[in-house]
Design a protein around this motif. Structure first.
Motif, short mmCIF file in Angstrom:
data_model
loop_
_atom_site.label_atom_id
_atom_site.label_comp_id
_atom_site.label_asym_id
_atom_site.label_seq_id
_atom_site.Cartn_x
_atom_site.Cartn_y
_atom_site.Cartn_z
N GLU A 1 22.74 -29.75 37.02
CA GLU A 1 23.18 -29.34 35.80
C GLU A 1 22.03 -28.98 34.76
O GLU A 1 22.02 -27.79 33.99
CB GLU A 1 24.27 -30.01 34.74
CG GLU A 1 25.58 -30.17 35.55
CD GLU A 1 25.56 -31.22 36.79
OE1 GLU A 1 24.55 -32.02 37.04
OE2 GLU A 1 26.68 -31.47 37.27
N LEU A 2 21.10 -29.98 34.42
CA LEU A 2 20.09 -29.65 33.84
C LEU A 2 19.11 -28.47 34.36
O LEU A 2 18.62 -27.69 33.65
CB LEU A 2 19.05 -30.88 33.87
CG LEU A 2 19.50 -32.20 32.83
CD1 LEU A 2 18.89 -33.21 33.09
CD2 LEU A 2 19.91 -31.88 31.36
N ARG A 3 19.07 -28.50 35.70
CA ARG A 3 18.21 -27.47 36.38
C ARG A 3 18.81 -26.07 36.17
O ARG A 3 18.24 -25.00 35.74
CB ARG A 3 18.00 -27.82 38.03
CG ARG A 3 17.29 -26.90 38.56
CD ARG A 3 17.09 -27.02 40.09
NE ARG A 3 18.49 -27.54 40.82
CZ ARG A 3 19.07 -26.20 41.28
NH1 ARG A 3 18.86 -25.09 41.32
NH2 ARG A 3 20.28 -26.38 42.00
N GLY B 1 17.42 -22.59 34.12
CA GLY B 1 17.13 -21.38 35.24
C GLY B 1 16.28 -21.70 36.06
O GLY B 1 15.44 -20.73 36.58
N LEU B 2 16.06 -23.03 36.51
CA LEU B 2 15.33 -23.29 37.64
C LEU B 2 15.84 -23.27 39.07
O LEU B 2 16.97 -23.63 39.17
CB LEU B 2 14.70 -24.76 37.18
CG LEU B 2 13.77 -24.69 35.87
CD1 LEU B 2 13.50 -26.28 35.93
CD2 LEU B 2 12.38 -24.05 36.14
N SER B 3 14.88 -22.81 39.76
CA SER B 3 15.57 -23.07 41.27
C SER B 3 15.14 -24.53 41.81
O SER B 3 14.41 -25.29 41.17
CB SER B 3 14.98 -22.00 42.12
OG SER B 3 13.39 -22.25 42.29
N GLN B 4 15.66 -24.92 42.88
CA GLN B 4 15.33 -25.96 43.51
C GLN B 4 13.80 -26.14 43.87
O GLN B 4 13.16 -27.08 43.64
CB GLN B 4 16.14 -26.44 44.77
CG GLN B 4 17.51 -26.89 44.30
CD GLN B 4 18.36 -27.02 45.69
OE1 GLN B 4 18.15 -26.32 46.47
NE2 GLN B 4 19.35 -27.87 45.43
N ILE C 1 18.08 -35.54 45.82
CA ILE C 1 18.54 -36.24 44.48
C ILE C 1 20.02 -35.73 43.67
O ILE C 1 20.80 -36.51 43.50
CB ILE C 1 17.46 -36.07 43.64
CG1 ILE C 1 16.30 -37.15 43.93
CG2 ILE C 1 17.74 -36.58 42.16
CD1 ILE C 1 14.94 -36.44 43.32
N GLU C 2 19.73 -34.19 43.96
CA GLU C 2 20.94 -33.59 43.38
C GLU C 2 22.16 -34.10 44.05
O GLU C 2 23.38 -34.26 43.46
CB GLU C 2 20.94 -32.14 43.49
CG GLU C 2 19.92 -31.86 42.47
CD GLU C 2 19.92 -30.14 42.30
OE1 GLU C 2 19.15 -29.67 41.70
OE2 GLU C 2 20.44 -29.58 43.46
N LYS C 3 22.26 -34.49 45.40
CA LYS C 3 23.54 -34.84 46.03
C LYS C 3 23.66 -36.30 46.06
O LYS C 3 24.74 -36.81 46.67
CB LYS C 3 23.37 -34.30 47.54
CG LYS C 3 23.45 -32.95 47.62
CD LYS C 3 23.60 -32.44 49.09
CE LYS C 3 23.59 -30.97 49.34
NZ LYS C 3 23.97 -30.35 50.65
N GLY C 4 22.99 -36.93 45.55
CA GLY C 4 23.18 -38.40 45.34
C GLY C 4 22.82 -39.52 46.62
O GLY C 4 23.16 -40.38 46.60
#
Length: 64
Positions: free
Chosen positions: A7-9, A13-16, A33-36
């Protein structure tokens, strides 16, 4: 561990890839990290907090 990194990314407007480059890690690490699936080291958590100008506690919460 649950987090709001995705959400913060998106808000910024940042890509992975952008975030990975800024944090000095691989894109795969950001995906995990994003997927936990991966709990970042304390050093990486501090780096992400600095990038997002946020606290570690507001980004990460213990969870299933």
């Amino acid at each position: 561990m649950q987090n709001i990194i995705r959400e913060l990314r998106h808000e910024r407007g940042l890509s992975q890839e952008d975030l990975a480059r800024a944090a000095g890690v691989s894109r795969q690490t950001i995906i995990s990290i994003e997927k936990g699936r991966y709990a970042p080291s304390l050093a990486l958590a501090f780096t992400l907090a600095a990038i997002f100008e946020s606290s570690i506690e507001s980004m990460f919460t213990p969870g299933d």
